[in-house]
Design an enzyme around this catalytic site. Structure first.
Site, short mmCIF file in Angstrom:
data_model
loop_
_atom_site.label_atom_id
_atom_site.label_comp_id
_atom_site.label_asym_id
_atom_site.label_seq_id
_atom_site.Cartn_x
_atom_site.Cartn_y
_atom_site.Cartn_z
N ASP A 1 0.98 -1.32 0.00
CA ASP A 1 -0.16 -0.08 0.02
C ASP A 1 0.71 1.22 0.05
O ASP A 1 2.15 1.28 0.49
CB ASP A 1 -0.92 -0.05 1.18
CG ASP A 1 -2.39 0.81 0.90
OD1 ASP A 1 -2.36 1.39 -0.04
OD2 ASP A 1 -3.21 0.56 1.74
N ASP B 1 -10.76 2.20 -3.02
CA ASP B 1 -11.25 1.80 -1.77
C ASP B 1 -12.63 1.82 -1.45
O ASP B 1 -13.08 1.42 -0.43
CB ASP B 1 -10.57 2.83 -0.82
CG ASP B 1 -8.97 2.83 -0.54
OD1 ASP B 1 -8.49 1.49 -0.94
OD2 ASP B 1 -8.51 3.48 0.17
#
Length: 720
Positions: A456, A521
């Site tokens: 990430d 997301d």
């Protein structure tokens, strides 16, 4: 090359014929190289010289008497008064290079064109590759300082490509966090269409891909050109329509002042551009990019393995890790068919929230007193693979790593850090930082049975300066790639996912090092329909992470049925990101059915030919057809209500028109239209189905059933 590339006997023309396109480049010695033709495939006996003659510029009053051929670099020395693609100097001098061809070499995958400007002692080399099946082209360029003094590189497009005048529309991709890959189509205009990204990652709002097409080009008809910059950092994309009517597209890394200073003999290699031409619409163009990702970028081990259904722990537990709870989640995930369990943020250091612990890559004794082994043994004992989350490029100020090495972060001396998710960016271009990260990540992988990393990156590089005051945004990307390459070499069986607050780093440069992209997301299935449609212009379904989120999406506030959520996630690399312990038994049963359905059709979804199908705004229609056209799966998402009483017809694109197909509706189970009579009843779509000719299905199409907003129907066809 299978004989597709030819250099004629005079060595002044490069011609590529592949797929449905031809590409012809003039590379005469002692002249700048320039594109003669790129477009629909020409007959093999079409003389290249005739095309050059047909392109002769007409003289006119008020412009130069000399004919100026735009070059691949559009460098200042050619004298063209439009925008340039190259800028460099030595203390203000040697700025006017004019690169001429010195040598042309055929390679195993394409061609290398070497150029030089003897006055400024700068060399520029182009490497052009071609896929002889699709005609997809790759372009890269390398600049070398052959002088004695340092050369400051200001700007360098990888290549500048002329675009035909009838390519009047520009398609770009914008968006934001949780709403990525939004398509924007505008008419080309005199002047510059310019997209610049300074976020230090691919970004959510400036995806490095452009499409140029005719104003009449649709998904299945018309010409189109696609360009993608395979670069995970700052970028500049532009389409320039100049005063003389000519249009050029260019892409390259966007450089901060002083980022690239070449000493004598040093070189700079540009990011690659992947370019494709299609003669039959935007979906055809996308399939070329999909083929490139699947067969050229992904590792053989990834290509040969069915993409496992994921479970990600984030939206179920966030930072509240509890071993018994995680074991229960894993057991329930395995029971409904999940194949990989990914432990997200919160397993290390003092990471009980997003304000502390980032950078301390040691298993937390407080949360896991016996380490991760009990959880991993439980997960693997259930027949699932184990995955884990890292954010290696970042550090919390409240961390042992920052306290020990405050000089390891990027910033500007004397300027306060920009607040962004309570974290700073590590200067991984420092060898000692990269070595530390490699050692810590490698230790976790060596000590545990972990086969997957979710990598990430959750903030921009607002002030990408090192402790000596130099900009390091470009160096950061190079160091990132090197670190991942190093880890993949040391742990070849570990797969990597590229995540950056969702789809903030989803470029081909990263996909050469990752096996999957986290698309967004947002797990809101309605938003996901448009996000996934947008990303499909360049990325295939097998790398497109698509998860079933909670019934109530915390980002949008929307509440959606399991049928909608699962039906949307099924059309990608399927996963789950919800609290399975709080789901009703009926919803778990429905989700289990959807996972089984995905597995049944996974080979088709991940290896078939993808089609976006035109329709009204309230519908999102896509299809996947097997390469041999033996089967197909079509998704129809009803995004909102519609003004007409009936929702229109579905024309099944991509089928073998000489065949007949049995058609059935396979999702949702036991579904019925809102009102009878219905096409569902007439064709027994939820039962045995009906065999119909492909011509009728494709040309006449099928009346879609009436369905409520925020629902998705899947139709499966098999040739008989």
């Amino acid at each position: 090359m299978s004989g597709e590339m030819q250099i004629d006997s005079r060595d002044d023309m490069l011609r590529v014929d592949a797929g449905d396109m031809s590409f012809i480049l003039s590379c005469a010695r002692n002249e700048p190289p320039f594109v003669v033709y790129w477009g629909a495939r020409l007959a093999s006996d079409t003389p290249s010289e005739q095309l050059t003659l047909l392109n002769t510029r007409q003289s006119a009053h008020g412009i130069e008497d000399s004919i100026i051929q735009p070059s691949l670099a559009m460098e200042p020395g050619i004298g063209y008064t439009g925008p340039t693609g190259f800028s460099a100097h030595r203390e203000g001098r040697d700025w006017g290079s004019r690169f001429v061809v010195t040598q042309v070499d055929q390679t195993s995958t394409g061609c290398r064109i070497s150029c030089l400007d003897e006055r400024t002692n700068i060399a520029l080399r182009y490497d052009i590759g071609v896929d002889d099946k699709t005609g997809l082209l790759t372009f890269s360029s390398t600049l070398t300082n052959q002088g004695d003094q340092t050369l400051d590189l200001v700007d360098m497009a990888t290549i500048c490509l002329p675009m035909p005048a009838h390519m009047t529309d520009i398609i770009g991709f914008s968006g934001r966090w949780a709403r990525e890959f939004q398509m924007e189509r505008v008419s080309r205009f005199t002047g510059s269409y310019l997209r610049e990204n300074r976020r230090g990652r691919t970004s959510h709002d400036c995806f490095p891909g452009l499409i140029l097409c005719e104003d009449s080009t649709t998904e299945q008809m018309g010409e189109a050109y696609g360009l993608h910059l395979a670069w995970s950092g700052n970028s500049r994309m532009r389409v320039d329509t100049n005063g003389d009517g000519r249009a050029f597209a260019s892409m390259g890394a966007l450089l901060f002042p002083g980022e690239i200073r070449l000493a004598a003999g040093e070189s700079f290699e540009s990011p690659s551009i992947v370019g494709a031409y299609a003669s039959s619409g935007l979906s055809s163009l996308s399939r070329k990019f999909h083929d490139h990702v699947r067969h050229k970028l992904l590792r053989p081990s990834t290509r040969s393995k069915a993409r496992p259904v994921h479970y990600n722990s984030w939206e179920a537990v966030y930072f509240d890790h509890d071993l018994d709870r995680l074991k229960a989640l894993a057991a329930r995930a395995a029971d409904i068919g999940v194949e990989r369990f990914v432990l997200d943020d919160g397993w290390f250091g003092a990471r009980r929230n997003d304000r502390a612990g980032l950078g301390d890559w040691y298993v937390s004794d407080a949360v896991y007193p016996d380490g991760l082994k009990p959880l991993i043994d439980h997960v693997t004992g259930l027949g699932m693979e184990m995955g884990i989350w890292f954010e290696p490029e970042m550090v919390n100020p409240d961390s042992d790593l920052f306290r020990d090495h405050p000089d390891w972060i990027l910033g500007l001396d004397g300027v306060e850090q920009i607040a962004f998710r309570n974290q700073y960016v590590l200067d991984i271009s420092k060898p000692e930082v990269a070595d530390h990260l490699f050692d810590r990540i490698s230790a976790i992988l060596s000590d545990h049975a972990i086969g997957y990393i979710k990598w990430d990156m959750n903030r921009d590089l607002n002030h990408p300066g090192n402790d000596r005051g130099f900009a390091r945004a470009h160096a950061h990307v190079i160091a990132l790639w090197a670190l991942i390459d190093r880890l993949r070499s040391a742990h070849p069986d570990v797969e990597f996912e590229s995540c950056s607050s969702g789809g903030g780093r989803a470029d081909f440069g990263m996909l050469a090092r990752a096996d999957r992209v986290w698309t967004s997301d947002s797990n809101d299935a309605v938003d996901r329909q448009t996000i996934q449609r947008g990303v499909s212009h360049f990325l295939p379904l097998n790398v497109m992470g698509a998860h079933v989120g909670p019934r109530h999406c915390h980002i949008t506030g929307r509440t959606l049925s399991m049928a909608m959520r699962a039906g949307t996630a099924l059309m990608g690399h399927m996963g789950l990101e919800l609290n399975l312990l709080e789901e009703a038994d009926s919803e778990l049963a429905e989700l289990k059915t959807a996972i089984a359905l995905h597995k049944t059709h996974r080979d088709l979804l991940h290896g078939g030919d993808f089609y976006r199908i035109e329709g009204p705004e309230y519908l999102n229609i896509v299809g996947v057809v097997a390469p041999d056209q033996s089967e197909a799966l079509y998704s129809v998402a009803y995004l909102s209500g519609h003004i007409p009483a009936l929702p229109g017809r579905l024309r099944f694109t991509g089928l073998d028109l000489a065949a007949s197909y049995q058609i059935r509706q396979i999702w949702p189970e036991n579904w019925s239209s809102e009102k009878s009579p219905s096409i569902v009843d007439a064709l027994d779509l939820t039962g045995a189905g009906r065999t119909v000719s492909a011509e009728a299905l494709s040309k006449s199409g099928m009346q879609l059933p009436v369905a409520p907003p925020e629902s998705v129907l899947l139709f499966y066809l098999v040739a008989e």
